[in-house]
Design a protein around this motif. Sequence first.
Motif, PDB file in Angstrom:
ATOM      1  N   ARG A   4       0.862  -1.186   0.000  1.00  0.00           N
ATOM      2  CA  ARG A   4       0.000   0.000   0.000  1.00  0.00           C
ATOM      3  C   ARG A   4       0.888   1.221   0.000  1.00  0.00           C
ATOM      4  NH1 ARG A   4      -3.087  -2.601   4.772  1.00  0.00           N
ATOM      5  NH2 ARG A   4      -4.780  -3.640   3.704  1.00  0.00           N
ATOM      6  N   GLN A   5       0.400   2.288  -0.638  1.00  0.00           N
ATOM      7  CA  GLN A   5       1.102   3.559  -0.643  1.00  0.00           C
ATOM      8  C   GLN A   5       0.191   4.636  -0.092  1.00  0.00           C
ATOM      9  OE1 GLN A   5       2.367   4.283  -4.662  1.00  0.00           O
ATOM     10  NE2 GLN A   5       4.066   2.853  -4.505  1.00  0.00           N
ATOM     11  N   LEU A   6       0.794   5.635   0.538  1.00  0.00           N
ATOM     12  CA  LEU A   6       0.041   6.744   1.100  1.00  0.00           C
ATOM     13  C   LEU A   6       0.868   8.012   0.946  1.00  0.00           C
ATOM     14  CD1 LEU A   6      -2.523   7.539   2.797  1.00  0.00           C
ATOM     15  CD2 LEU A   6      -1.079   7.242   4.815  1.00  0.00           C
ATOM     16  N   SER A   7       0.215   9.085   0.526  1.00  0.00           N
ATOM     17  CA  SER A   7       0.852  10.389   0.395  1.00  0.00           C
ATOM     18  C   SER A   7       0.057  11.378   1.238  1.00  0.00           C
ATOM     19  CB  SER A   7       0.856  10.829  -1.073  1.00  0.00           C
ATOM     20  OG  SER A   7       1.301  12.157  -1.179  1.00  0.00           O
ATOM     21  N   ILE A   8       0.762  12.127   2.075  1.00  0.00           N
ATOM     22  CA  ILE A   8       0.140  13.133   2.937  1.00  0.00           C
ATOM     23  C   ILE A   8       0.884  14.442   2.713  1.00  0.00           C
ATOM     24  CG2 ILE A   8      -0.432  13.771   5.297  1.00  0.00           C
ATOM     25  CD1 ILE A   8      -0.225  10.789   6.035  1.00  0.00           C
ATOM     26  N   VAL A   9       0.167  15.480   2.254  1.00  0.00           N
ATOM     27  CA  VAL A   9       0.782  16.758   1.932  1.00  0.00           C
ATOM     28  C   VAL A   9      -0.040  17.881   2.551  1.00  0.00           C
ATOM     29  CG1 VAL A   9       1.474  18.304   0.062  1.00  0.00           C
ATOM     30  CG2 VAL A   9       1.627  15.829  -0.263  1.00  0.00           C
ATOM     31  N   ARG A  10       0.652  18.841   3.209  1.00  0.00           N
ATOM     32  CA  ARG A  10      -0.028  20.018   3.779  1.00  0.00           C
ATOM     33  C   ARG A  10       0.236  21.203   2.861  1.00  0.00           C
ATOM     34  NH1 ARG A  10       1.540  23.963   7.167  1.00  0.00           N
ATOM     35  NH2 ARG A  10       3.497  22.882   7.613  1.00  0.00           N
ATOM     36  N   VAL A  33      -4.666  13.763   1.693  1.00  0.00           N
ATOM     37  CA  VAL A  33      -4.289  12.385   1.985  1.00  0.00           C
ATOM     38  C   VAL A  33      -4.749  11.545   0.809  1.00  0.00           C
ATOM     39  CG1 VAL A  33      -4.597  10.441   3.570  1.00  0.00           C
ATOM     40  CG2 VAL A  33      -4.562  12.791   4.465  1.00  0.00           C
ATOM     41  N   GLU A  34      -3.795  10.889   0.157  1.00  0.00           N
ATOM     42  CA  GLU A  34      -4.128  10.115  -1.037  1.00  0.00           C
ATOM     43  C   GLU A  34      -3.508   8.726  -0.985  1.00  0.00           C
ATOM     44  OE1 GLU A  34      -3.793  12.031  -4.813  1.00  0.00           O
ATOM     45  OE2 GLU A  34      -4.081  14.008  -3.936  1.00  0.00           O
ATOM     46  N   SER A  35      -4.346   7.743  -1.318  1.00  0.00           N
ATOM     47  CA  SER A  35      -3.903   6.363  -1.500  1.00  0.00           C
ATOM     48  C   SER A  35      -4.746   5.798  -2.635  1.00  0.00           C
ATOM     49  CB  SER A  35      -4.107   5.548  -0.218  1.00  0.00           C
ATOM     50  OG  SER A  35      -5.487   5.354   0.039  1.00  0.00           O
ATOM     51  N   ALA A  36      -4.587   4.515  -2.900  1.00  0.00           N
ATOM     52  CA  ALA A  36      -5.361   3.898  -3.981  1.00  0.00           C
ATOM     53  C   ALA A  36      -6.859   3.994  -3.720  1.00  0.00           C
ATOM     54  CB  ALA A  36      -4.953   2.446  -4.156  1.00  0.00           C
ATOM     55  N   SER A  37      -7.266   4.010  -2.442  1.00  0.00           N
ATOM     56  CA  SER A  37      -8.695   4.019  -2.116  1.00  0.00           C
ATOM     57  C   SER A  37      -9.157   5.260  -1.355  1.00  0.00           C
ATOM     58  CB  SER A  37      -9.032   2.776  -1.289  1.00  0.00           C
ATOM     59  OG  SER A  37      -8.293   2.795  -0.078  1.00  0.00           O
ATOM     60  N   THR A  38      -8.248   6.172  -1.040  1.00  0.00           N
ATOM     61  CA  THR A  38      -8.586   7.324  -0.206  1.00  0.00           C
ATOM     62  C   THR A  38      -8.122   8.623  -0.847  1.00  0.00           C
ATOM     63  OG1 THR A  38      -8.254   5.974   1.775  1.00  0.00           O
ATOM     64  CG2 THR A  38      -8.293   8.341   2.084  1.00  0.00           C
ATOM     65  N   HIS A  39      -9.025   9.594  -0.867  1.00  0.00           N
ATOM     66  CA  HIS A  39      -8.696  10.957  -1.290  1.00  0.00           C
ATOM     67  C   HIS A  39      -9.416  11.888  -0.327  1.00  0.00           C
ATOM     68  CE1 HIS A  39      -6.917   9.435  -4.974  1.00  0.00           C
ATOM     69  NE2 HIS A  39      -7.972   8.673  -5.090  1.00  0.00           N
ATOM     70  N   VAL A  40      -8.669  12.441   0.635  1.00  0.00           N
ATOM     71  CA  VAL A  40      -9.256  13.268   1.677  1.00  0.00           C
ATOM     72  C   VAL A  40      -8.545  14.612   1.696  1.00  0.00           C
ATOM     73  CG1 VAL A  40      -9.581  13.503   4.174  1.00  0.00           C
ATOM     74  CG2 VAL A  40      -9.821  11.265   3.102  1.00  0.00           C
ATOM     75  N   ARG A  41      -9.335  15.681   1.847  1.00  0.00           N
ATOM     76  CA  ARG A  41      -8.795  17.016   2.077  1.00  0.00           C
ATOM     77  C   ARG A  41      -9.392  17.500   3.386  1.00  0.00           C
ATOM     78  NH1 ARG A  41      -9.911  22.747   0.284  1.00  0.00           N
ATOM     79  NH2 ARG A  41      -7.843  23.708   0.217  1.00  0.00           N
TER      80      ARG A  41
END
Length: 182
Positions: A69-75, A83-91
């Motif tokens: 799994r990969q996860l990217s978190i950027v402020r 917050v972005e992953s294959a199944s998650t896109h949250v702002r």
Amino acid sequence: MLTWRAHNAPRMESVRVQLNGNRIKATGRIVGGDCPEHAAFSTWYSLLTDENGATRRLSLLTQVAAGERQLSIVRDEEGYWMVESASTHVRSLFGGALDVDVVLSPFFNTLPIRRFGLQTESEDLQIPVVYVSLPDLTVQEAGLTYSSGADGIHVLSPVSSSTLKVDAEGFVLDYPGLAERI
């Protein structure tokens, strides 16, 4: 290079830290063997803070027997976290968080400790964080409480309560119940 060994689990963390004033660039890896606390996993991360020591970007890659799994978190400049992953896109603002805390990692406690100078100042702080669980990379808003004093830095998190020993630069030497630096 900083390396920690877990006290009661087959797990280690090693991170290369580059400092430029309050800015931190870090690349690390957490490796855990199969145990009651977690299945075997390996997590790689890359962290970059801004000139004040607040997290700007964290990338994680976790591998388990079933896959990765990969996860990217950027402020961003407005304080929103992506917050972005294959199944998650949250702002989200995540309660005004400036830090990310990764469960099972003593390194990520360094971020607020250094930013607030808790290794040299006595303070009691409630700090909102973007809280990442390993090895599943789930993300939630959480609050950590830091109280610094002569006996160390007491940390209350969603999963533990402990008194940390840190070095003169604010890097964790011992996190009882989690890991010690070797």
